[in-house]
Design an enzyme around this catalytic site. Structure first.
Site, short mmCIF file in Angstrom:
data_model
loop_
_atom_site.label_atom_id
_atom_site.label_comp_id
_atom_site.label_asym_id
_atom_site.label_seq_id
_atom_site.Cartn_x
_atom_site.Cartn_y
_atom_site.Cartn_z
N ILE A 13 -57.72 9.74 -82.04
CA ILE A 13 -56.45 9.99 -81.35
C ILE A 13 -55.64 8.71 -81.18
O ILE A 13 -54.40 8.75 -81.21
CB ILE A 13 -56.68 10.70 -79.99
CG1 ILE A 13 -55.38 11.31 -79.49
CG2 ILE A 13 -57.26 9.76 -78.94
CD1 ILE A 13 -54.76 12.33 -80.42
N SER A 35 -62.18 -2.36 -79.13
CA SER A 35 -62.98 -1.32 -79.76
C SER A 35 -64.14 -1.99 -80.44
O SER A 35 -64.01 -3.14 -80.88
CB SER A 35 -62.11 -0.56 -80.78
OG SER A 35 -62.44 0.80 -80.83
N ARG A 36 -65.25 -1.26 -80.55
CA ARG A 36 -66.41 -1.90 -81.19
C ARG A 36 -66.18 -2.05 -82.68
O ARG A 36 -66.56 -3.05 -83.28
CB ARG A 36 -67.66 -1.08 -80.89
CG ARG A 36 -67.97 -1.02 -79.41
CD ARG A 36 -68.91 0.10 -79.09
NE ARG A 36 -68.43 1.38 -79.59
CZ ARG A 36 -69.04 2.54 -79.41
NH1 ARG A 36 -70.17 2.57 -78.73
NH2 ARG A 36 -68.55 3.65 -79.89
N LYS A 89 -56.88 12.71 -72.00
CA LYS A 89 -57.45 13.92 -71.41
C LYS A 89 -58.80 14.22 -72.06
O LYS A 89 -58.99 13.84 -73.20
CB LYS A 89 -56.50 15.11 -71.56
CG LYS A 89 -56.03 15.41 -72.99
CD LYS A 89 -56.92 15.78 -74.11
CE LYS A 89 -57.93 16.86 -73.96
NZ LYS A 89 -58.58 17.19 -75.27
P1 NAP Z 1 -63.31 9.48 -81.23
O1 NAP Z 1 -62.49 9.17 -82.43
O2 NAP Z 1 -64.68 10.05 -81.44
O3 NAP Z 1 -63.49 8.23 -80.27
C1 NAP Z 1 -62.48 7.28 -80.05
C2 NAP Z 1 -63.07 5.89 -80.05
O4 NAP Z 1 -63.72 5.65 -78.83
C3 NAP Z 1 -64.13 5.68 -81.10
O5 NAP Z 1 -63.56 5.40 -82.36
C4 NAP Z 1 -64.92 4.54 -80.54
O6 NAP Z 1 -64.37 3.33 -81.03
C5 NAP Z 1 -64.71 4.66 -79.05
N1 NAP Z 1 -65.96 5.10 -78.42
C6 NAP Z 1 -66.71 6.17 -78.75
N2 NAP Z 1 -67.80 6.23 -77.97
C7 NAP Z 1 -67.73 5.17 -77.15
C8 NAP Z 1 -68.58 4.67 -76.14
N3 NAP Z 1 -69.70 5.30 -75.80
N4 NAP Z 1 -68.20 3.55 -75.49
C9 NAP Z 1 -67.05 2.92 -75.81
N5 NAP Z 1 -66.23 3.34 -76.78
C10 NAP Z 1 -66.56 4.45 -77.44
O7 NAP Z 1 -62.55 10.49 -80.26
P2 NAP Z 1 -61.03 10.96 -80.27
O8 NAP Z 1 -60.91 12.20 -81.08
O9 NAP Z 1 -60.13 9.84 -80.55
O10 NAP Z 1 -60.92 11.46 -78.74
C11 NAP Z 1 -60.91 10.54 -77.69
C12 NAP Z 1 -60.29 11.21 -76.49
O11 NAP Z 1 -58.99 11.66 -76.84
C13 NAP Z 1 -61.05 12.45 -76.01
O12 NAP Z 1 -61.06 12.53 -74.62
C14 NAP Z 1 -60.26 13.60 -76.60
O13 NAP Z 1 -60.34 14.78 -75.82
C15 NAP Z 1 -58.85 13.04 -76.58
N6 NAP Z 1 -57.97 13.65 -77.58
C16 NAP Z 1 -58.39 13.81 -78.87
C17 NAP Z 1 -57.57 14.46 -79.78
C18 NAP Z 1 -57.97 14.65 -81.22
O14 NAP Z 1 -57.24 15.32 -81.97
N7 NAP Z 1 -59.08 14.10 -81.68
C19 NAP Z 1 -56.32 14.94 -79.37
C20 NAP Z 1 -55.90 14.70 -78.07
C21 NAP Z 1 -56.74 14.07 -77.19
P3 NAP Z 1 -65.34 2.10 -81.46
O15 NAP Z 1 -66.52 2.70 -82.15
O16 NAP Z 1 -64.48 1.26 -82.33
O17 NAP Z 1 -65.70 1.46 -80.14
#
Ligand code: NAP
Length: 305
Positions: A13, A35-36, A89
């Site tokens: 996101i 970010s990691r 969110k």
């Molecule tokens: P994601 O790509 O799986 O995670 C985002 C980043 O967070 C990862 O690339 C990772 O970056 C970091 N991360 C993951 N686990 C972590 C941990 N345990 N500690 C610290 N950093 C961590 O998820 P996403 O889809 O972007 O969603 C993230 C949030 O945005 C959620 O709450 C989701 O509901 C919301 N959201 C998502 C979307 C969508 O379409 N995906 C839409 C609207 C809102 P590093 O590995 O580089 O640290």
């Protein structure tokens, strides 16, 4: 003058929405990432959050884009370091931790924004205005999408705190709680848990006021993000996740904001910081917590992303 902001958790996101919204923003300049593994070209990248905070006292705001479970520790550290905080969110993994953050922000005189991007969808404000002076006789949410398409490889959605189908479903609930003229509360729920998952893959919810919802993460093919509301003055349909408004089946046009969801969130955050205010509405998450409390659990086939 633009304010400096740091983006934390550079994943799906952040790259899909936050980075483009900030690049086009008249309010913000993306001054650091944390970010990691993830990074953004041309922006100073940190892997250690405490180090970024310590080395950049001029970055007054952080926007947290990681999944909900790890988010609290980052938000707490940022507020303790005197930074305003914007939360993706759902705002946290539990209600209590978000209330604690809101209390801390208040005590420190900082802005905390629990964002709900779907509330910024184009047709939500016009739908709210149309419903404001009427009675709801019935409302139904249909939120059915393909988790493999939208969350490839994101195992956290099926781990404790990942919320399962409520991760998208809470977007629908954020719209519902925004547009209904009177609040409703959950009365019953059925939650479908794959035998290998800690969170539900589907849910059927019954609320007071003849309001119901059907969430399913196994829908391949066409995706459905609809809310239908019946009133004495006619039927309102929100389609495409709150972006299309129909009244009695006729698409409405002309009243929509031209701003996208994430640009609107960042404009709102700039306003909150400017006015030294917070915006933490947990109504959508209360419905999810109530569903987890009241829900009848049903086992379904194992599911793999
Ligand atoms: P994601 O790509 O799986 O995670 C985002 C980043 O967070 C990862 O690339 C990772 O970056 C970091 N991360 C993951 N686990 C972590 C941990 N345990 N500690 C610290 N950093 C961590 O998820 P996403 O889809 O972007 O969603 C993230 C949030 O945005 C959620 O709450 C989701 O509901 C919301 N959201 C998502 C979307 C969508 O379409 N995906 C839409 C609207 C809102 P590093 O590995 O580089 O640290």
């Amino acid at each position: 003058m633009k304010r400096k902001i740091a983006l934390v958790g550079i994943g799906k996101i952040a790259l899909d929405q936050h980075v483009p919204a900030l690049a086009a923003s008249g309010h913000w300049v993306l001054a650091a990432t944390v970010s990691r593994a993830g990074r953004v070209d041309g922006v100073p990248a940190y892997t250690d959050f405490a180090q970024m905070l310590a080395q950049n006292p001029d970055i007054g705001t952080v926007s947290l884009c990681m999944p909900p479970v790890p988010r609290y520790d980052y938000a707490h550290a940022a507020l303790m370091a005197g930074r305003h905080v914007m939360l993706e969110k759902p705002p946290g993994a539990s209600l209590a931790e978000v209330y604690a953050l809101a209390d801390l922000a208040r005590a420190k005189g900082l802005s905390l924004y629990a964002t709900w991007h779907s509330r910024m969808a184009l047709a939500v404000a016009p739908a709210k205005a149309w419903l404001a002076d009427t009675t709801i006789t019935r409302a139904h949410i249909t939120w059915r999408e393909d988790v493999r398409k939208w969350h490839p490889g994101q195992d956290w959605v099926f781990a404790p705190g990942g919320m399962g189908v409520f991760d998208p479903g809470i977007n629908a609930l954020s719209i519902l709680t925004e547009i209904l003229p009177q609040p409703v509360h959950l009365r019953a729920a059925t939650l479908e848990f794959p035998e290998n998952c800690a969170t539900p893959i589907a849910a059927q919810l019954t609320f007071s006021g003849h309001v119901s919802a059907d969430f399913d993460w196994r829908q391949t093919g066409p995706q459905t993000w609809d809310i239908a509301v019946e009133t004495p003055k006619g039927r309102l349909d929100l389609r495409m996740g709150g972006n299309v408004l129909e009244i009695d089946g006729i698409p409405q046009a002309g009243e929509n904001s031209i701003m996208g969801e994430y640009p609107a969130l960042y404009a709102r955050m700039a306003d909150l910081v400017q006015k030294a205010q917070s915006d933490v509405d947990l109504a959508p998450m209360i419905h999810v917590a109530d569903a987890m409390t009241l829900g009848q659990r049903k086992g379904v086939d194992a599911f793999y992303l």
